[in-house]
Design a protein around this motif. Structure first.
Motif, mmCIF file in Angstrom:
data_model
loop_
_atom_site.group_PDB
_atom_site.id
_atom_site.type_symbol
_atom_site.label_atom_id
_atom_site.label_comp_id
_atom_site.label_asym_id
_atom_site.label_seq_id
_atom_site.Cartn_x
_atom_site.Cartn_y
_atom_site.Cartn_z
ATOM 1 N N VAL A 150 0.836 -1.205 0.000
ATOM 2 C CA VAL A 150 0.000 0.000 0.000
ATOM 3 C C VAL A 150 0.869 1.253 0.000
ATOM 4 O O VAL A 150 0.617 2.211 -0.739
ATOM 5 N N ILE B 185 -3.596 -11.969 -1.855
ATOM 6 C CA ILE B 185 -4.117 -10.615 -2.047
ATOM 7 C C ILE B 185 -5.419 -10.637 -2.843
ATOM 8 O O ILE B 185 -6.372 -9.916 -2.532
ATOM 9 N N LEU C 217 -7.280 -1.214 -1.091
ATOM 10 C CA LEU C 217 -6.204 -2.114 -0.685
ATOM 11 C C LEU C 217 -5.752 -1.811 0.738
ATOM 12 O O LEU C 217 -5.450 -2.722 1.519
ATOM 13 N N SER D 192 -5.920 -4.295 3.902
ATOM 14 C CA SER D 192 -4.744 -4.594 4.711
ATOM 15 C C SER D 192 -5.031 -4.404 6.194
ATOM 16 O O SER D 192 -4.627 -5.221 7.034
#
Length: 204
Positions: free
Chosen positions: A19, A47, A98, A102
């Motif tokens: 990120v 992912i 994203l 995370s």
């Protein structure tokens, strides 16, 4: 201060690092793949599958399911380095999305990292990993089933298998494979039952 080499980062830290390194708000899947370097198969599968674990999420699972299948098929074929063709690689996610992923997944990934360790590693290496790849293809394909909530179980199965591949933990690979197989079996059973009911209803 010298940057910490990515190879020394944990899986959850790798997500945070990804990120932080994102060059734009829209991040292509090809860019993500190119940042992963070592252990790219497991990390990329992880992912892509993480968003699929969110119940009743629409759009993202459909975006990532085909790349998931494509990467999994490459494990079956024994490729050493994963790649995506232009059309699939151009699919994108947002940097904000994203980052949120995370943050939400990080605590769970750290828990799995805490209990996993190298064991039954032969399941994560050739030639047995090709059978794992075949299972991943089927699990990824089931994410495309157009029913509410059908992305969650196979998505979680892929995440667990991917963690097993990354940690060289055959036990995690087995757990994820059993979960995904049970899900596929339930879909087949439900489909057969529904087909039988429809046939009886219309008098065939």
């Amino acid at each position: 201060m010298t940057a910490q080499p990515s190879v020394d980062l944990t899986i959850s830290q790798r997500l945070d690092h990804l990120v932080a390194e994102a060059p734009a708000e829209q991040i292509s899947l090809s860019w993500i793949l190119h940042q992963l370097h070592e252990r790219a198969f497991g990390l990329f599968l992880l992912i892509l599958a993480l968003p699929c674990c969110i119940p009743f999420l629409y759009g993202i699972p459909q975006i990532v399911s085909l790349p998931l299948m494509f990467i999994s098929a490459q494990i079956v074929m024994g490729r050493r380095d994963p790649w995506l063709p232009g059309k699939l690689g151009e699919r994108s996610v947002t940097k904000d999305g994203l980052d949120k992923l995370s943050q939400r997944a990080g605590p769970w990934l750290r828990r799995i990292e805490g209990v996993s360790k190298p064991r039954l590693a032969l399941l994560t290496n050739p030639p047995l990993d090709r059978f794992v790849g075949l299972a991943l293809v089927l699990f990824s394909a089931s994410i495309l089933v157009p029913l509410p909530g059908t992305n969650t179980v196979p998505g979680f199965a892929v995440v667990v298998v991917a963690m097993g591949l990354l940690q060289r933990d055959g036990i995690l690979v087995i757990i994820g494979s059993l979960l995904g197989t049970a899900w596929i079996a339930s879909l087949i059973f439900a489909g057969a039952t529904l087909a039988s009911l429809i046939k009886n209803w219309i008098g065939l």
